[in-house]
Write an enzyme that holds these catalytic residues in place. Structure first.
Site, PDB file in Angstrom:
ATOM      1  CG  ASN A   2      -1.896  82.783  12.846  1.00 33.76           C
ATOM      2  OD1 ASN A   2      -2.482  82.468  12.605  1.00 33.76           O
ATOM      3  ND2 ASN A   2      -0.889  81.587  13.786  1.00 33.76           N
ATOM      4  CB  SER A  21      -1.090  94.278  21.603  1.00 35.42           C
ATOM      5  OG  SER A  21      -0.308  94.565  22.659  1.00 35.42           O
ATOM      6  CE1 TYR A  64       0.101  89.763  19.801  1.00 36.31           C
ATOM      7  CE2 TYR A  64       1.231  90.951  21.603  1.00 36.31           C
ATOM      8  CZ  TYR A  64       0.412  90.935  20.865  1.00 36.31           C
ATOM      9  OH  TYR A  64      -1.717  90.938  21.369  1.00 36.31           O
ATOM     10  CE  LYS A  80      -1.848  91.819  17.879  1.00 32.93           C
ATOM     11  NZ  LYS A  80      -3.206  91.544  17.637  1.00 32.93           N
TER      12      LYS A  80
HETATM   13  N1  LIG Z   1      -6.546  89.506  26.085  1.00 31.77           N
HETATM   14  C1  LIG Z   1      -5.665  91.088  25.870  1.00 31.77           C
HETATM   15  O1  LIG Z   1      -5.666  91.480  27.370  1.00 31.77           O
HETATM   16  C2  LIG Z   1      -4.732  91.401  25.349  1.00 31.77           C
HETATM   17  C3  LIG Z   1      -5.656  90.655  23.420  1.00 31.77           C
HETATM   18  N2  LIG Z   1      -4.697  91.300  22.425  1.00 31.77           N
HETATM   19  C4  LIG Z   1      -4.902  91.254  20.727  1.00 31.77           C
HETATM   20  O2  LIG Z   1      -6.762  90.997  21.161  1.00 31.77           O
HETATM   21  C5  LIG Z   1      -6.619  90.112  20.513  1.00 31.77           C
HETATM   22  C6  LIG Z   1      -7.528  88.628  21.252  1.00 31.77           C
HETATM   23  O3  LIG Z   1      -6.928  88.521  21.823  1.00 31.77           O
HETATM   24  P1  LIG Z   1      -7.628  87.317  22.760  1.00 31.77           P
HETATM   25  O4  LIG Z   1      -8.946  86.921  22.874  1.00 31.77           O
HETATM   26  O5  LIG Z   1      -6.737  87.273  24.413  1.00 31.77           O
HETATM   27  O6  LIG Z   1      -6.779  85.757  22.433  1.00 31.77           O
HETATM   28  P2  LIG Z   1      -7.603  84.701  22.416  1.00 31.77           P
HETATM   29  O7  LIG Z   1      -6.257  83.846  21.853  1.00 31.77           O
HETATM   30  O8  LIG Z   1      -7.970  84.416  23.534  1.00 31.77           O
HETATM   31  O9  LIG Z   1      -8.365  84.985  21.004  1.00 31.77           O
HETATM   32  C7  LIG Z   1      -7.989  85.076  19.575  1.00 31.77           C
HETATM   33  C8  LIG Z   1      -8.759  83.984  19.337  1.00 31.77           C
HETATM   34  O10 LIG Z   1      -8.436  84.135  17.766  1.00 31.77           O
HETATM   35  C9  LIG Z   1      -8.346  82.814  17.110  1.00 31.77           C
HETATM   36  N3  LIG Z   1      -7.287  82.550  16.041  1.00 31.77           N
HETATM   37  C10 LIG Z   1      -5.933  82.757  16.208  1.00 31.77           C
HETATM   38  N4  LIG Z   1      -5.731  82.832  14.910  1.00 31.77           N
HETATM   39  C11 LIG Z   1      -6.861  82.916  13.771  1.00 31.77           C
HETATM   40  C12 LIG Z   1      -6.409  82.327  12.717  1.00 31.77           C
HETATM   41  N5  LIG Z   1      -5.205  82.705  11.664  1.00 31.77           N
HETATM   42  N6  LIG Z   1      -7.428  82.158  12.348  1.00 31.77           N
HETATM   43  C13 LIG Z   1      -9.278  82.075  12.529  1.00 31.77           C
HETATM   44  N7  LIG Z   1      -8.835  82.388  14.263  1.00 31.77           N
HETATM   45  C14 LIG Z   1      -8.014  82.361  14.932  1.00 31.77           C
HETATM   46  C15 LIG Z   1      -7.743  81.458  18.258  1.00 31.77           C
HETATM   47  O11 LIG Z   1      -8.595  80.813  17.987  1.00 31.77           O
HETATM   48  C16 LIG Z   1      -9.180  82.410  19.616  1.00 31.77           C
HETATM   49  O12 LIG Z   1      -9.854  81.877  19.247  1.00 31.77           O
HETATM   50  C17 LIG Z   1      -5.367  88.880  19.754  1.00 31.77           C
HETATM   51  O13 LIG Z   1      -5.021  89.772  18.104  1.00 31.77           O
HETATM   52  C18 LIG Z   1      -4.630  89.666  20.837  1.00 31.77           C
HETATM   53  O14 LIG Z   1      -3.579  89.782  19.935  1.00 31.77           O
HETATM   54  C19 LIG Z   1      -4.202  92.539  22.527  1.00 31.77           C
HETATM   55  C20 LIG Z   1      -3.982  93.373  23.741  1.00 31.77           C
HETATM   56  C21 LIG Z   1      -4.391  92.557  25.040  1.00 31.77           C
HETATM   57  O1  LIG Z   2      -1.097  91.942  24.200  1.00 37.07           O
HETATM   58  C1  LIG Z   2      -1.198  92.054  24.423  1.00 37.07           C
HETATM   59  O2  LIG Z   2      -1.173  92.113  25.803  1.00 37.07           O
HETATM   60  C2  LIG Z   2      -0.992  91.527  27.347  1.00 37.07           C
HETATM   61  C3  LIG Z   2      -1.298  92.372  28.195  1.00 37.07           C
HETATM   62  O3  LIG Z   2       0.214  92.483  28.369  1.00 37.07           O
HETATM   63  P1  LIG Z   2       1.417  91.777  29.751  1.00 37.07           P
HETATM   64  O4  LIG Z   2       2.471  91.771  29.200  1.00 37.07           O
HETATM   65  O5  LIG Z   2       1.202  92.490  30.555  1.00 37.07           O
HETATM   66  O6  LIG Z   2       0.640  90.092  29.828  1.00 37.07           O
HETATM   67  C4  LIG Z   2      -1.151  89.901  27.851  1.00 37.07           C
HETATM   68  O7  LIG Z   2      -2.171  89.583  28.991  1.00 37.07           O
HETATM   69  C5  LIG Z   2      -2.003  89.307  26.394  1.00 37.07           C
HETATM   70  O8  LIG Z   2      -2.173  87.711  26.421  1.00 37.07           O
HETATM   71  C6  LIG Z   2      -0.720  90.004  24.639  1.00 37.07           C
HETATM   72  O9  LIG Z   2      -2.179  89.390  23.839  1.00 37.07           O
END
Ligand SMILES: NC(=O)C1=CN([C@@H]2O[C@H](COP(=O)(O)OP(=O)(O)OC[C@H]3O[C@@H](n4cnc5c(N)ncnc54)[C@H](O)[C@@H]3O)[C@@H](O)[C@H]2O)C=CC1
Ligand SMILES: O=C1O[C@H](COP(=O)(O)O)[C@@H](O)[C@H](O)[C@H]1O
Length: 248
Positions: A84, A109, A146, A150
């Site tokens: 992914n 991240s 993970y 990234k």
């Molecule tokens: N939420 C956070 O605090 C953080 C998020 N990120 C990054 O931001 C991005 C989004 O994270 P979130 O919105 O929190 O996660 P989330 O899980 O809420 O959203 C991810 C979306 O990507 C879709 N997805 C996953 N794999 C896929 C694939 N192979 N093909 C098509 N769609 C796919 C899922 O269906 C989901 O809707 C991720 O790459 C995550 O690593 C990075 C650091 C912190």
């Molecule tokens: O990359 C990500 O980081 C956030 C924050 O990390 P955490 O170790 O404080 O949980 C995480 O919430 C998120 O799911 C992840 O995609």
């Protein structure tokens, strides 16, 4: 004319934050492997980012890609991040370059550098009176697979920028939490990114001129061990929120 923006991983939390602030600002196309459960302001492509043909079609006519799709779990196993996060990101870059996309913003991240948080430095480095600061010029130092994925995504962006000239910004997102900073979690408060600042930061990724950048995506928290100076300089990021000033 409004720019055409492809948002991958649109159905997730970061996508939600971005659309919460920017839904009316751009000509959007969305891509997620999960079908939409609500109305989106643009075409929604249900596809996996590892499906080359579907990604190529979704890329047609697009100016900017906000690439969020991936496995966000810090405990994600290798087979999932390999498929992914790494294979999927390479598929997105290849299609973007072939379609003549101008810019890609990649959701990297804090976990790309998580292993800087050593036993000796923590928890002090999470506190406002500690001056330990990462600014994006340090070498990557992931603390889990993970995070490795990234770092690899950032390296893919480096390659596609150097080889094909596409503009790339890697946003090392901190802890996106809706409404308020994480509660009883010092590390999360230090790297809080509010929904409002998240939308603004990705708006700057769409609008600013840059070559290849790595920036930290956090709010202007008093507690911080990630510098936001590069995001300010390269993108014009001007965050409004601060976990220390949140009184909810
Ligand atoms: N939420 C956070 O605090 C953080 C998020 N990120 C990054 O931001 C991005 C989004 O994270 P979130 O919105 O929190 O996660 P989330 O899980 O809420 O959203 C991810 C979306 O990507 C879709 N997805 C996953 N794999 C896929 C694939 N192979 N093909 C098509 N769609 C796919 C899922 O269906 C989901 O809707 C991720 O790459 C995550 O690593 C990075 C650091 C912190
Ligand atoms: O990359 C990500 O980081 C956030 C924050 O990390 P955490 O170790 O404080 O949980 C995480 O919430 C998120 O799911 C992840 O995609």
């Amino acid at each position: 004319m409004a720019q055409s923006v492809l948002l991958t991983g649109a159905a997730g939390r970061v996508g939600d934050a971005i659309l919460g602030g920017l839904a009316a600002e751009y000509e959007w196309r969305f891509l997620d492997r999960d079908p939409p459960t609500e109305d989106y302001p643009g075409e929604f492509v249900v596809a996996d980012i590892t499906e080359e043909e579907a990604v190529r079609e979704a890329m047609e006519g697009i100016d900017v890609v906000l690439h969020l799709a991936g496995d966000p779990r810090k405990t994600a196993p290798w087979d999932s991040v390999l498929t992914n996060n790494i294979d999927g990101t390479q598929t997105v870059y290849e299609a973007a370059v072939d379609a003549g996309v101008e810019k890609v913003a990649f959701a990297s991240s804090n976990h790309a550098v998580g292993a800087f948080e050593t036993d000796e430095r923590t928890p002090e480095m999470y506190r406002a009176d500690d001056d330990y600061l990462l600014d994006g010029t340090e070498l990557p130092r992931p603390g889990n697979l993970y995070g490795v994925s990234k770092v690899t995504g950032e390296a893919l962006g480096r390659y596609y920028h150097d080889e094909y000239g596409i503009s790339v910004v890697n946003v090392r997102i901190g802890n996106l939490t809706e409404g308020h900073p994480p509660i009883d979690y010092e590390r999360g408060q230090a790297m809080w990114l509010s929904y409002r600042d998240c939308a603004h930061l990705f708006e700057r990724c769409i609008e600013a001129d840059y070559g290849y950048e790595i920036v930290y995506g956090i709010s202007d928290n008093d507690r911080k061990y990630y510098s936001i100076e590069r995001a300010k300089e390269a993108l014009g990021y001007d965050p409004q929120d601060n976990s220390a000033k949140h009184d909810d």
